[in-house]
Design an enzyme around this catalytic site. Structure first.
Site, PDB file in Angstrom:
ATOM      1  N   SER A  18     -60.877 -40.501  18.299  1.00  0.00           N
ATOM      2  CA  SER A  18     -60.751 -40.988  19.688  1.00  0.00           C
ATOM      3  C   SER A  18     -61.825 -40.417  20.613  1.00  0.00           C
ATOM      4  CB  SER A  18     -59.356 -40.698  20.241  1.00  0.00           C
ATOM      5  OG  SER A  18     -58.419 -41.447  19.532  1.00  0.00           O
ATOM      6  N   LYS A  68     -45.305 -38.031  20.320  1.00  0.00           N
ATOM      7  CA  LYS A  68     -45.145 -39.393  20.839  1.00  0.00           C
ATOM      8  C   LYS A  68     -43.761 -39.640  21.461  1.00  0.00           C
ATOM      9  CE  LYS A  68     -48.644 -41.884  18.188  1.00  0.00           C
ATOM     10  NZ  LYS A  68     -48.940 -43.021  17.316  1.00  0.00           N
ATOM     11  N   ASP A 104     -50.041 -49.006  20.519  1.00  0.00           N
ATOM     12  CA  ASP A 104     -49.914 -49.384  19.097  1.00  0.00           C
ATOM     13  C   ASP A 104     -49.170 -50.715  19.037  1.00  0.00           C
ATOM     14  OD1 ASP A 104     -51.169 -47.134  18.101  1.00  0.00           O
ATOM     15  OD2 ASP A 104     -49.317 -46.000  17.826  1.00  0.00           O
ATOM     16  N   GLY A 129     -42.994 -43.674  12.687  1.00  0.00           N
ATOM     17  CA  GLY A 129     -43.364 -44.163  14.011  1.00  0.00           C
ATOM     18  C   GLY A 129     -44.144 -45.470  13.955  1.00  0.00           C
ATOM     19  N   ARG A 151     -38.399 -44.383   0.998  1.00  0.00           N
ATOM     20  CA  ARG A 151     -38.149 -43.612  -0.221  1.00  0.00           C
ATOM     21  C   ARG A 151     -36.753 -43.022  -0.227  1.00  0.00           C
ATOM     22  NH1 ARG A 151     -43.349 -39.627  -0.261  1.00  0.00           N
ATOM     23  NH2 ARG A 151     -42.607 -39.111   1.826  1.00  0.00           N
ATOM     24  N   GLY A 244     -56.428 -51.425   9.275  1.00  0.00           N
ATOM     25  CA  GLY A 244     -56.040 -50.340  10.182  1.00  0.00           C
ATOM     26  C   GLY A 244     -57.137 -49.953  11.163  1.00  0.00           C
TER      27      GLY A 244
HETATM   28  N1  LIG Z   1     -54.439 -47.838  12.537  1.00  0.00           N
HETATM   29  C1  LIG Z   1     -53.807 -47.200  13.505  1.00  0.00           C
HETATM   30  O1  LIG Z   1     -54.183 -47.251  14.686  1.00  0.00           O
HETATM   31  C2  LIG Z   1     -52.571 -46.424  13.171  1.00  0.00           C
HETATM   32  C3  LIG Z   1     -51.630 -46.104  14.172  1.00  0.00           C
HETATM   33  C4  LIG Z   1     -50.480 -45.397  13.798  1.00  0.00           C
HETATM   34  C5  LIG Z   1     -50.319 -45.010  12.469  1.00  0.00           C
HETATM   35  N2  LIG Z   1     -51.261 -45.342  11.541  1.00  0.00           N
HETATM   36  C6  LIG Z   1     -51.126 -44.969  10.138  1.00  0.00           C
HETATM   37  O2  LIG Z   1     -49.862 -45.404   9.668  1.00  0.00           O
HETATM   38  C7  LIG Z   1     -49.380 -44.476   8.693  1.00  0.00           C
HETATM   39  C8  LIG Z   1     -47.968 -44.032   9.073  1.00  0.00           C
HETATM   40  O3  LIG Z   1     -48.004 -43.323  10.303  1.00  0.00           O
HETATM   41  P1  LIG Z   1     -46.657 -42.824  11.025  1.00  0.00           P
HETATM   42  O4  LIG Z   1     -47.084 -42.293  12.333  1.00  0.00           O
HETATM   43  O5  LIG Z   1     -45.590 -43.842  10.959  1.00  0.00           O
HETATM   44  O6  LIG Z   1     -46.228 -41.613  10.073  1.00  0.00           O
HETATM   45  P2  LIG Z   1     -44.753 -41.063   9.849  1.00  0.00           P
HETATM   46  O7  LIG Z   1     -43.959 -41.184  11.094  1.00  0.00           O
HETATM   47  O8  LIG Z   1     -44.942 -39.739   9.209  1.00  0.00           O
HETATM   48  O9  LIG Z   1     -44.113 -42.085   8.773  1.00  0.00           O
HETATM   49  C9  LIG Z   1     -44.675 -42.236   7.491  1.00  0.00           C
HETATM   50  C10 LIG Z   1     -43.762 -43.115   6.651  1.00  0.00           C
HETATM   51  O10 LIG Z   1     -44.414 -43.302   5.398  1.00  0.00           O
HETATM   52  C11 LIG Z   1     -43.565 -42.882   4.356  1.00  0.00           C
HETATM   53  N3  LIG Z   1     -44.338 -42.303   3.260  1.00  0.00           N
HETATM   54  C12 LIG Z   1     -45.126 -41.209   3.301  1.00  0.00           C
HETATM   55  N4  LIG Z   1     -45.665 -40.989   2.088  1.00  0.00           N
HETATM   56  C13 LIG Z   1     -45.192 -41.963   1.276  1.00  0.00           C
HETATM   57  C14 LIG Z   1     -45.369 -42.267  -0.113  1.00  0.00           C
HETATM   58  N5  LIG Z   1     -46.162 -41.515  -0.890  1.00  0.00           N
HETATM   59  N6  LIG Z   1     -44.722 -43.339  -0.626  1.00  0.00           N
HETATM   60  C15 LIG Z   1     -43.924 -44.089   0.167  1.00  0.00           C
HETATM   61  N7  LIG Z   1     -43.700 -43.850   1.479  1.00  0.00           N
HETATM   62  C16 LIG Z   1     -44.345 -42.799   2.028  1.00  0.00           C
HETATM   63  C17 LIG Z   1     -42.661 -41.842   4.969  1.00  0.00           C
HETATM   64  O11 LIG Z   1     -41.518 -41.778   4.151  1.00  0.00           O
HETATM   65  P3  LIG Z   1     -40.421 -40.614   4.272  1.00  0.00           P
HETATM   66  O12 LIG Z   1     -39.639 -40.987   5.476  1.00  0.00           O
HETATM   67  O13 LIG Z   1     -39.681 -40.704   2.995  1.00  0.00           O
HETATM   68  O14 LIG Z   1     -41.193 -39.328   4.428  1.00  0.00           O
HETATM   69  C18 LIG Z   1     -42.418 -42.461   6.350  1.00  0.00           C
HETATM   70  O15 LIG Z   1     -41.427 -43.449   6.287  1.00  0.00           O
HETATM   71  C19 LIG Z   1     -50.408 -43.340   8.659  1.00  0.00           C
HETATM   72  O16 LIG Z   1     -51.306 -43.553   7.608  1.00  0.00           O
HETATM   73  C20 LIG Z   1     -51.131 -43.466   9.980  1.00  0.00           C
HETATM   74  O17 LIG Z   1     -52.464 -42.964   9.914  1.00  0.00           O
HETATM   75  C21 LIG Z   1     -52.378 -46.045  11.872  1.00  0.00           C
END
Ligand SMILES: NC(=O)c1ccc[n+]([C@@H]2O[C@H](COP(=O)([O-])OP(=O)(O)OC[C@H]3O[C@@H](n4cnc5c(N)ncnc54)[C@H](OP(=O)(O)O)[C@@H]3O)[C@@H](O)[C@H]2O)c1
Length: 282
Positions: A18, A68, A104, A129, A151, A244
């Site tokens: 950012s 957040k 987002d 999130g 999971r 993404g």
């Molecule tokens: N492009 C963008 O602007 C943007 C914006 C926001 C987020 N993102 C990306 O989106 C992804 C998720 O972000 P988040 O903020 O939602 O994270 P988060 O709140 O930590 O949630 C991650 C989710 O993914 C699951 N997960 C993690 N490892 C896994 C695996 N090996 N197999 C299956 N499920 C798995 C987790 O499962 P559990 O609940 O079982 O732990 C949880 O449900 C990240 O890669 C982030 O960089 C991108």
């Protein structure tokens, strides 16, 4: 225009792109006295940071993990998207009044709008999130039939509650189940909201190539690398794809619009994001 200070707060923030995106945009527009900085703020310091924003007149800030949700108790108001998703990633400071937004949600809406129809069925991989932001964006686009894949029951249950409370016709599934294959095969929209496939584990994919649904649009929120294995597989099968990196740049561009009420130099921001991700990968 006098100089203004902007920030990203989170913990960690070291690898965020950012600052590069916004500072490049400021340079491009000749806004040489504007500055955007990344600040590592712990949850305990959040209240002091909000007070400092008001005291010092920090013009706006982005919010990332783990603040957040928590940041909301320090704000004066929320916009509709932030209020529905109950998470904030952008704060606007107007004369000491802090308003929270969720760009987002607006970014996902913008990117999926050309692909989504009212009766479409979506499958969202993940229950965090980003999955919640996708759920609200899809709902705003009138796609209310959504399945969430996780999971563990520990995260699937709250995800289902979150969705149902907002009027989503939600179901939940576990990764690896037979049901999942069936459900995915009839999806119109597939969203990866897990970190699977993210650098350095770039050869991983959350679902096998063979079960990518034929006519679906595939949206991977992972932005590093810009083209994940999931997106490569989907493209090779002829699916429409959204990446993404587009979401990362679009959510930042929406923040710029909130702070400046004008269009940002999106291509400058995209190039800055790509360059700093490449530097990060070394
Ligand atoms: N492009 C963008 O602007 C943007 C914006 C926001 C987020 N993102 C990306 O989106 C992804 C998720 O972000 P988040 O903020 O939602 O994270 P988060 O709140 O930590 O949630 C991650 C989710 O993914 C699951 N997960 C993690 N490892 C896994 C695996 N090996 N197999 C299956 N499920 C798995 C987790 O499962 P559990 O609940 O079982 O732990 C949880 O449900 C990240 O890669 C982030 O960089 C991108």
């Amino acid at each position: 225009m006098s100089g203004s200070l902007f920030a990203l707060i989170g913990d960690p923030v070291e690898h965020s792109v950012s600052p590069q995106m916004f500072n490049e945009a400021f340079r491009h527009l000749g806004l040489h006295s504007h500055l955007y900085v990344g600040l590592r703020i712990t949850p305990r310091e959040l209240g002091q940071f909000a007070a400092a924003v008001r005291l010092l007149g920090i013009r706006g800030f982005n919010v990332t993990i783990p603040h957040k949700q928590r940041v909301m108790s320090h704000l004066d108001s929320l916009d509709r998207g932030a209020s529905r998703v109950q998470a904030v990633n952008v704060v606007d400071n107007r004369r000491g009044k802090l308003k929270g937004f969720n760009t987002d949600v607006t970014a996902i809406m913008k990117l999926l709008k050309p692909h989504v129809h009212a009766s479409d069925r979506a499958v969202v991989l993940g229950c965090g999130g980003a999955a919640r932001a996708a759920a609200i964006a899809l709902l705003e686009l009138n796609c209310s039939e959504q399945a969430f894949v996780g999971r563990r029951l520990k995260t699937l249950k709250p995800m289902a509650r979150f969705a149902k409370q907002r009027g989503i016709d939600a179901s939940t599934l576990k990764f690896g189940s037979d049901e999942l294959k069936r459900c995915i095969s009839s999806a119109d929209i597939l969203v990866n909201a897990t970190p699977v496939g993210m650098y350095p584990n770039i050869n991983r994919t959350p679902i096998d190539r063979e079960i990518i649904p034929k006519h679906a649009v595939v949206f991977d929120m992972v932005y590093n690398p810009a083209e994940t294995r999931l997106l490569r597989n989907a493209k090779a099968r002829g699916n429409r794809v959204v990446g993404g990196l587009d979401m990362l740049v679009t959510q930042a561009a929406e923040a710029f619009r909130i702070w400046f009420s004008e269009n940002p130099p999106i291509e400058v921001m995209r190039r800055a994001a790509r360059r700093s991700l490449e530097e990060f990968r070394g």
